[in-house]
Design a protein around this motif. Structure first.
Motif, PDB file in Angstrom:
ATOM      1  N   TYR A   3       0.817  -1.213   0.000  1.00  0.00           N
ATOM      2  CA  TYR A   3       0.000   0.000   0.000  1.00  0.00           C
ATOM      3  C   TYR A   3       0.852   1.265   0.000  1.00  0.00           C
ATOM      4  N   PRO A   4       1.841   1.348   0.895  1.00  0.00           N
ATOM      5  CA  PRO A   4       2.676   2.546   0.850  1.00  0.00           C
ATOM      6  C   PRO A   4       3.338   2.735  -0.491  1.00  0.00           C
ATOM      7  N   PHE A   5       3.764   1.630  -1.092  1.00  0.00           N
ATOM      8  CA  PHE A   5       4.462   1.773  -2.366  1.00  0.00           C
ATOM      9  C   PHE A   5       3.524   2.352  -3.422  1.00  0.00           C
ATOM     10  N   LEU A   6       2.331   1.790  -3.505  1.00  0.00           N
ATOM     11  CA  LEU A   6       1.371   2.311  -4.487  1.00  0.00           C
ATOM     12  C   LEU A   6       1.061   3.775  -4.190  1.00  0.00           C
ATOM     13  N   GLY A   7       0.906   4.092  -2.910  1.00  0.00           N
ATOM     14  CA  GLY A   7       0.634   5.474  -2.544  1.00  0.00           C
ATOM     15  C   GLY A   7       1.766   6.385  -2.959  1.00  0.00           C
ATOM     16  N   GLY A   8       3.000   5.927  -2.712  1.00  0.00           N
ATOM     17  CA  GLY A   8       4.150   6.737  -3.072  1.00  0.00           C
ATOM     18  C   GLY A   8       4.226   6.961  -4.569  1.00  0.00           C
ATOM     19  N   VAL A   9       3.981   5.889  -5.342  1.00  0.00           N
ATOM     20  CA  VAL A   9       4.037   6.016  -6.799  1.00  0.00           C
ATOM     21  C   VAL A   9       2.987   6.994  -7.280  1.00  0.00           C
TER      22      VAL A   9
ATOM     23  N   SER B 171      22.735   5.614  -4.379  1.00  0.00           N
ATOM     24  CA  SER B 171      23.479   6.341  -5.408  1.00  0.00           C
ATOM     25  C   SER B 171      22.670   7.520  -5.918  1.00  0.00           C
ATOM     26  N   ALA B 172      21.439   7.234  -6.284  1.00  0.00           N
ATOM     27  CA  ALA B 172      20.598   8.296  -6.824  1.00  0.00           C
ATOM     28  C   ALA B 172      20.438   9.405  -5.802  1.00  0.00           C
ATOM     29  N   PHE B 173      20.293   8.995  -4.558  1.00  0.00           N
ATOM     30  CA  PHE B 173      20.096   9.991  -3.526  1.00  0.00           C
ATOM     31  C   PHE B 173      21.349  10.827  -3.304  1.00  0.00           C
ATOM     32  N   SER B 174      22.517  10.189  -3.365  1.00  0.00           N
ATOM     33  CA  SER B 174      23.761  10.943  -3.243  1.00  0.00           C
ATOM     34  C   SER B 174      23.870  11.969  -4.356  1.00  0.00           C
TER      35      SER B 174
ATOM     36  N   PHE C 285      12.433   7.015  -9.221  1.00  0.00           N
ATOM     37  CA  PHE C 285      11.180   6.352  -9.505  1.00  0.00           C
ATOM     38  C   PHE C 285      11.420   5.055 -10.255  1.00  0.00           C
ATOM     39  N   ILE C 286      12.213   5.170 -11.316  1.00  0.00           N
ATOM     40  CA  ILE C 286      12.453   3.996 -12.155  1.00  0.00           C
ATOM     41  C   ILE C 286      13.257   2.967 -11.385  1.00  0.00           C
ATOM     42  N   ILE C 287      14.254   3.438 -10.642  1.00  0.00           N
ATOM     43  CA  ILE C 287      15.062   2.496  -9.863  1.00  0.00           C
ATOM     44  C   ILE C 287      14.183   1.720  -8.894  1.00  0.00           C
ATOM     45  N   MET C 288      13.266   2.468  -8.252  1.00  0.00           N
ATOM     46  CA  MET C 288      12.404   1.793  -7.283  1.00  0.00           C
ATOM     47  C   MET C 288      11.470   0.810  -7.961  1.00  0.00           C
ATOM     48  N   LEU C 289      10.949   1.206  -9.112  1.00  0.00           N
ATOM     49  CA  LEU C 289      10.014   0.318  -9.802  1.00  0.00           C
ATOM     50  C   LEU C 289      10.711  -0.949 -10.272  1.00  0.00           C
TER      51      LEU C 289
END
Ligand code: SF4
Ligand code: SF4
Lengths: 365, 176, 166
Positions: free
Chosen positions: A149-155, C28-31, C69-73
Motif C-alpha cells: 500500500y505505501p508503495f502504491l501510494g508513493g508512486v 546512489s541516486a540519492f547521493s 522512480f524507475i530504480i524503485m520500480l
C-alpha cells in the motif's frame, strides 16, 4: 555577512517559522476538525482547554494535547522496512515545506527591517524548486516502507506531484508577465499601489487593460489553486492516501511522531501554498483599495507594519479555511480523471492563458 | 446476461463540473453557517447532558440482582444464568441456607455472585432465563475502573444496583 | 563565507563520491541529489540565483525524481551484490586519471585562472531578466533547435513505447 544581519535573519526565521507557521499548522488541524464537524452537523473537538480547570476555550487546547500524544506514543519501526530511508522520509516532507517560507514577504517593514527572510530575485522559482524536493519524502516513504500500500501510494503521489507541478508553474507565468518581476516583495508592492491581481479596483489597474487582464488572471488563479490542492495531496486529490483503496498510502507503516511529521508537513505545505497564492493574487500583506501603502523610502511606523503582517496572516487564514471548505465538500477524483485534468485540461489552458496574456499586454494600451 | 446501463448524456455545463462544484460548496456552506449559529440540532453532549431521565422502563443496562419486598434475596443459585451467559461473564459460588434461617426451605443461595462487566455484553439472556425473577438489567450503564478487578461486580454491588423490586411473582412467600 | 564554500563543496564532493561508491542504486541516486544541492548552493553563493534555483528545480526536483522512480520500480537487487572485478577497477581508474589530467590542463591554460576575479555585485536582481533577454535575442536560434530536438525525442519515445499503436 555581518553579525547583525545574521541575528536579524535568525529572529525573522524564529518569528515566522517557529512562532507563526508551526502554531498555525497545529491550529489548522484543529480548524479542519472543527469546520468539518460544523459542515457535517457535528460538534467537533470542543473540550480540551486549560488543564485541571473547567475552562474549555472551545477546544483550543486540543492541538497541544495532540502534540503531546504524538510525542508519547510508541515509535514503532516495522522489521521489514529499509531503516535509513524510513527515518529520513518524514523529515524530507516537513523540511521543504518549511524552507519555502523563506521568500514569502509576510509584511512590509517593522523597525525599518523588511519583513521577508530572504529577498530573492527568483522568489516563485525558489518556492517551486524547494517544493519539488518534497516529493522525495513521499517517494522514499513509499519505497522504504517495503510494503504494497505505501508503495502504491508513493508512486501515485509522485506522479501526481510531478504532473501538477507543470500546470502550477505555468499558471503563474501570466502573473509574472504582468508584473514583469520575479521578486515577490516587489510584486506585492506593485499590487499594493496599483490594485491586487484579483481586485483591479484602484491605481493603474483601474482601466480597460486592467479589466481585460483580469480574465487571464482569474483563469490562472483557478488553475493555480486547483494544482495547489493536488500538490499538497488534499482532497479532492488525495489519491496518495485514499483510505478506501490504500489504507493510508505512503504513511501506512508510520506511527507516532514520524506519522505526525507527514501529517504536519501536509498542513505546512498547505499554509505556504496559501501564502504564495495570497502573495501572487491577493496582494500579499497590502490592505485593499490602496490604503496605508508605505511611501518609497519613508519609514513605516510600527502600527502600520504590524497591521500589514496581520493583513497577510488574515488572508492566509481565509485561504486555509477555503482549503478546508473544499475538502469537506467535494468527493475524491478517480486517478485517471486526475491525470486527465492535469495533462489534458490544465496544461493546455495554462499555455493558452500565457498567449492570451501576452496578447493583451502587447495590443491593449 | 449483462445489463448495459446507458451512460447519461451530460450537457456542457455538467461536463464542466464547475457548476456542480459550486453548488456543492454552497450546500456545505449553508450547513456550516446553520451549525455555527446553533440552528442545527446536534447530539447530546454526554458527560454534562445525560439521557438518564429519559430512559425507558425497558432499558437494558447492567445486569443486577434484586431483592423482594421482604428483603429476601431472590436468587436461588440455580446457575442457569451462569450457564446461558454467552460471554461467560457470570461466576456463582452457591451455598446452602442454614436450617435456622427464616427462608431455609429455599435451600440454596449464592454465597458469592460475580458479573465481570468487561465481559458482559448486556444481552439480557440472564434475565430471560432466570426462573426466580432474581436478575434484571437495570438502568445503570456507565462503569469505569482503574483495574480489571474494579470492573467485576460482586454480590454486594449487584444488590446495590438492583435494589428492591416489587410486584413480582412470590413463590416462596407464606402468604401465597 | 569561505567556510560556507568549503562546506558546500564538501557536500557536493561527498555526494559525488556516494554516487560511485555505494552499492545500492537508491543510495546512489540519492547521493546525486545531495551533490546537486551542494552545487546549487555554490551557484547561489556566487549570486547566480537563477542557475542555482534551476539546478534544484530541474535536476534535483524533476530528473532525479524520475530516476529514483524507475530504480524503485525496477527494484534492482542484482546490482547490490555484484562483484567488482580487477578489470573494471583498472579501467575506471585509467579513465578518471585521463579525464582529470585533461581538466587540470584546460583550467591551467585558461588566462583567467591566474588572476583573482572581481567580486560579483550582490544585487543580482537583473539576473533573470538578462538571462531571458540573451536567450530570446542572441541565442534564440539554438534555443529553438533545442526545442525541436526535445520534441523529436519526445515523439520518438512515445512511438517506441507504444509499438502496438499502428
Ligand atoms: S446480560 Fe448477557 S452477557 Fe451480561 S451477564 Fe447477563 S447473560 Fe451474561
Ligand atoms: S440469578 Fe436466577 S438464574 Fe441466576 S443463579 Fe440466581 S436464580 Fe438462577
Amino acid at each position: 555577512m555581518d553579525i547583525t544581519f545574521i541575528l536579524i535573519s535568525v529572529a525573522k526565521i524564529i518569528g515566522l517559522v517557529f512562532l507563526t507557521i508551526l502554531p498555525m499548522v497545529a491550529y489548522s488541524v484543529w480548524a479542519e476538525r472543527r469546520v468539518s464537524a460544523l459542515i457535517q452537523d457535528r460538534v467537533g473537538p470542543n473540550r480540551v482547554g486549560i488543564p485541571f480547570t473547567k475552562i474549555r476555550l472551545a477546544g483550543l487546547g486540543q492541538p497541544i494535547a495532540d502534540g503531546i500524544k504524538f510525542l508519547l506514543k510508541e515509535d514503532f519501526t516495522p522489521s521489514h522496512v529499509r531503516k535509513g530511508y524510513y527515518w529520513l522520509a518524514p523529515a524530507l516532507t516537513m523540511v521543504p515545506a518549511l524552507l519555502t517560507c523563506a521568500v514569502l514577504p509576510f509584511g512590509s517593514e517593522l523597525f525599518g527591517i523588511k519583513m521577508v527572510i530572504a529577498d530573492l530575485s527568483v522568489g516563485p522559482l525558489f518556492i517551486f524548486a524547494i517544493a519539488s524536493l518534497s516529493v522525495y519524502g513521499i517517494v522514499l516513504a513509499g519505497w522504504a516502507s517495503n510494503s504494497k500500500y505505501p508503495f502504491l501510494g508513493g508512486v501515485r503521489s509522485s506522479s501526481q506531484m510531478i504532473s501538477y507541478e507543470i500546470s502550477l508553474g505555468l499558471s503563474i507565468v501570466p502573473i509574472l508577465m504582468i508584473f514583469g518581476q520575479l521578486n515577490l516583495s516587489d510584486i506585492v508592492m506593485e499590487q499594493a499601489r496599483n490594485g491586487w491581481a484579483l481586485l483591479p479596483l484602484w491605481g493603474d489597474r483601474l482601466s480597460l487593460k486592467g479589466f481585460l487582464l483580469f480574465i487571464p488572471i482569474f483563469i490562472s488563479f483557478v488553475i493555480f489553486t486547483t494544482s495547489m490542492f493536488a500538490e499538497t495531496n488534499r482532497l479532492p486529490f488525495d489519491l496518495p492516501e485514499c483510505e478506501t483503496e490504500l489504507v493510508a498510502g505512503y504513511h501506512t507503516e508510520y506511527s507516532s511522531m514520524k506519522f505526525a511529521l507527514f501529517f504536519l508537513g501536509e498542513y505546512a505545505a498547505m499554509i505556504i501554498g496559501s501564502g504564495l497564492a495570497v502573495t501572487l493574487f491577493l496582494g500579499g500583506w497590502s490592505l485593499p483599495f490602496g490604503w496605508l501603502v508605505p511611501e518609497d523610502g519613508a519609514s513605516v511606523p510600527f502600527w502600520m507594519g504590524a497591521l500589514h503582517i496581520l493583513s497577510f496572516l488574515g488572508k492566509v487564514v481565509a485561504f486555509i479555511l477555503f482549503f478546508i471548505w473544499v475538502r469537506w465538500s467535494l468527493p475524491r477524483f478517480r486517478y485517471d480523471q486526475l491525470m486527465r485534468l492535469g495533462w489534458v485540461f490544465f496544461f493546455e489552458i495554462a499555455l493558452f492563458n500565457i498567449l492570451l496574456t501576452a496578447g493583451i499586454l502587447l495590443f491593449v494600451k | 446476461m449483462a445489463i448495459v446501463v446507458k451512460r447519461p448524456k451530460l450537457s456542457f455545463w455538467e461536463k464542466l463540473y464547475l457548476p456542480g462544484i459550486i453548488k456543492g460548496l454552497g450546500i456545505t456552506l449553508r450547513h456550516f453557517f446553520l451549525s455555527l449559529t446553533g440552528k442545527t440540532k446536534v447530539s447530546m453532549q454526554y458527560p454534562e447532558e445525560k439521557w438518564d431521565s429519559h430512559l425507558p422502563e425497558y432499558y437494558r443496562g447492567a445486569p443486577a440482582l434484586v431483592t423482594d419486598e421482604q428483603g429476601r434475596e431472590r436468587c436461588v443459585a440455580c446457575q442457569l444464568c451462569e450457564f446461558i451467559c454467552p460471554p461467560r461473564a457470570i461466576t456463582i459460588h452457591p451455598e446452602e441456607i442454614p436450617s435456622e434461617d427464616k427462608w431455609a426451605k429455599v435451600e440454596k443461595r449464592p454465597q458469592e455472585f460475580e458479573i465481570d462487566m468487561i465481559r458482559c455484553i448486556y444481552c439480557g439472556l440472564c434475565e430471560e432465563v432466570c426462573p426466580e425473577q432474581a436478575i434484571f438489567l437495570r438502568k445503570e450503564y456507565a462503569f469505569t475502573g482503574l483495574k480489571r478487578e474494579d470492573m467485576v461486580h460482586n454480590k454486594k454491588r449487584l444488590y446495590e444496583i438492583g435494589g428492591v423490586r416489587e410486584g413480582l411473582v412470590n413463590k416462596w412467600n407464606e402468604l401465597k | 563565507m569561505t567556510a560556507l564554500f568549503y562546506f558546500f563543496a564538501f557536500v557536493m564532493l561527498a555526494g559525488g563520491l556516494g554516487v560511485v561508491l555505494t552499492r545500492s542504486p537508491v543510495t546512489s541516486a540519492f547521493s546525486m541529489v545531495v551533490s546537486f544541492l551542494g552545487l546549487a548552493a555554490l551557484f547561489i553563493m556566487l549570486h547566480a540565483y537563477l542557475i542555482g534555483t534551476l539546478q534544484i528545480l530541474v535536476y534535483a526536483g524533476a530528473i532525479m525524481v524520475l530516476f529514483l522512480f524507475i530504480i524503485m520500480l525496477l527494484d534492482l537487487k542484482a546490482e547490490e551484490d555484484r562483484k567488482i572485478s580487477l578489470f573494471t577497477v583498472i579501467g575506471g581508474a585509467l579513465l578518471v586519471s585521463v579525464f582529470a589530467s585533461q581538466i587540470i590542463k584546460v583550467v591551467k591554460a585558461l588566462p583567467a585562472a591566474a588572476e583573482a576575479m572581481p567580486e560579483l555585485s550582490a544585487s543580482a536582481s537583473e539576473d533573470v531578466k538578462n538571462t531571458g533577454l540573451l536567450m530570446f535575442t542572441d541565442y534564440v536560434f539554438p534555443l529553438q533547435i533545442i526545442g525541436v530536438l526535445l520534441l523529436v525525442a519526445t515523439v520518438g519515445v512515445i512511438v517506441l513505447s507504444k509499438k502496438e499503436l499502428k
